[in-house]
Design a protein around this motif. Sequence first.
Motif, PDB file in Angstrom:
ATOM      1  N   LEU A  63      18.158   9.346  31.013  1.00 34.05           N
ATOM      2  CA  LEU A  63      19.583   9.241  30.735  1.00 34.05           C
ATOM      3  C   LEU A  63      20.270   8.728  31.993  1.00 34.05           C
ATOM      4  O   LEU A  63      20.135   9.323  33.063  1.00 34.05           O
TER       5      LEU A  63
ATOM      6  N   ASN B 208      20.969   2.659  28.620  1.00 38.21           N
ATOM      7  CA  ASN B 208      20.700   3.447  27.413  1.00 38.21           C
ATOM      8  C   ASN B 208      21.122   2.703  26.147  1.00 38.21           C
ATOM      9  O   ASN B 208      20.443   2.770  25.120  1.00 38.21           O
TER      10      ASN B 208
ATOM     11  N   TRP C 196      21.324   7.966  24.217  1.00 36.59           N
ATOM     12  CA  TRP C 196      20.093   8.699  24.531  1.00 36.59           C
ATOM     13  C   TRP C 196      19.723   9.625  23.371  1.00 36.59           C
ATOM     14  O   TRP C 196      18.564   9.686  22.959  1.00 36.59           O
TER      15      TRP C 196
END
Length: 392
Positions: free
Chosen positions: A23, A57, A243
């Motif tokens: 992340l 992401n 994520w």
Amino acid sequence: MKKTFVRRGHFPASASRPVVSPLQPSVVYASDSPDMLDDQYDGITPGFVYSREGHANATALATLIDGLEGAEGGIVVSSGMAAVTAVMLGLLKAGDHVVGGSQLYGRSLRMLADDLPRFGIETSLADSTDADAMAQAIRPNTKLILVEVVSNPTIRVADMEGIAALCKENDTLLAVDNTFTTPRGYSPFDNGADIIIHSVTKLLAGHSDAMLGYVAAKDPAHSEQLDGIIATLGLTASPFDCWLAERGLYTFDLRYERACQNAKTLADHIADHPMIKRVIYPTRPDHPDHNRAQFLLNGQGGNMLSFEIDGGRNVANAFVKGCENLAFAPTLGDINTTISHPASSSHRALTEDQRLRMGVQEGFFRLSVGVEDINLLQGEIIQGLNAAKATS
């Protein structure tokens, strides 16, 4: 002596690599020099600069959805409606005309009816189950047609072959909202579409904990226009939501198969209940678009099921309260079944006459069927129907 930490440290190096995507919530990325920054903006050196213009992401998630849709350069945005907004404001201008399916999602309808005209973009609505009706709505300045393959919430199936041929004949862009059908149910780019839209919030992410959208264009020039408007309007997706959605996407196939099986079984199970006026599910022989659905959706009916019960608001309230273990929530695609009442949620902005023309009465409900044990789910819905019967 105590040290004062005024500089961020570097993330620890490792010879091994993480199994799960990291992340990266950083808003900004540091470059080595102005020359390097120029190279990044010019596309010579890959990488990220400012997260409103893209981040790791979002790119990781978009690449996975690209693979499912047979697309390249798709972009993840902050919601499904952000994806629709990007298409409308990124590819259209004042004086252009857009035709929308008359049974689009409520907010999409509101955008076409109220918002786009304020920007000088003309709009019309037509029945997407009838290509001839769509053809009659075409004007010389029509630039784009927006349809859902399966309509929300009435579960009607669009005449995609006819609409694709119409767009090709008139040199009009075809944008397909593939949220209900998903890449497993329908492949827009293989069937003449120019633009694919998703509310990733729904089945793709699948857990009601991430709000995201996705948009992809077949033409790289359109992709560039979309990328620009997304950055300008700040339609950027949250790294954390991306994520979460990536994690959910890895079980999408399993969830989709189970939810479709549950929906089909449930539709047949409740059809004969005395409170049911009609059940709308594409694989049922009594569905008005049954043959088209069999052809377009590869024999799958999807996870969405709608039905109408006999009665007004008091009966609707009794049904919802009777389904005490099911969430009454205006969403879809969760692992658990959710109940939606369009008249009080997604289509509340429409007038009563507009809703009735769509077939959305007070007793109309939409189920997003989840992956629960089917026996448990059947019992819970019957319990709600019995509670409604006791009120009527």
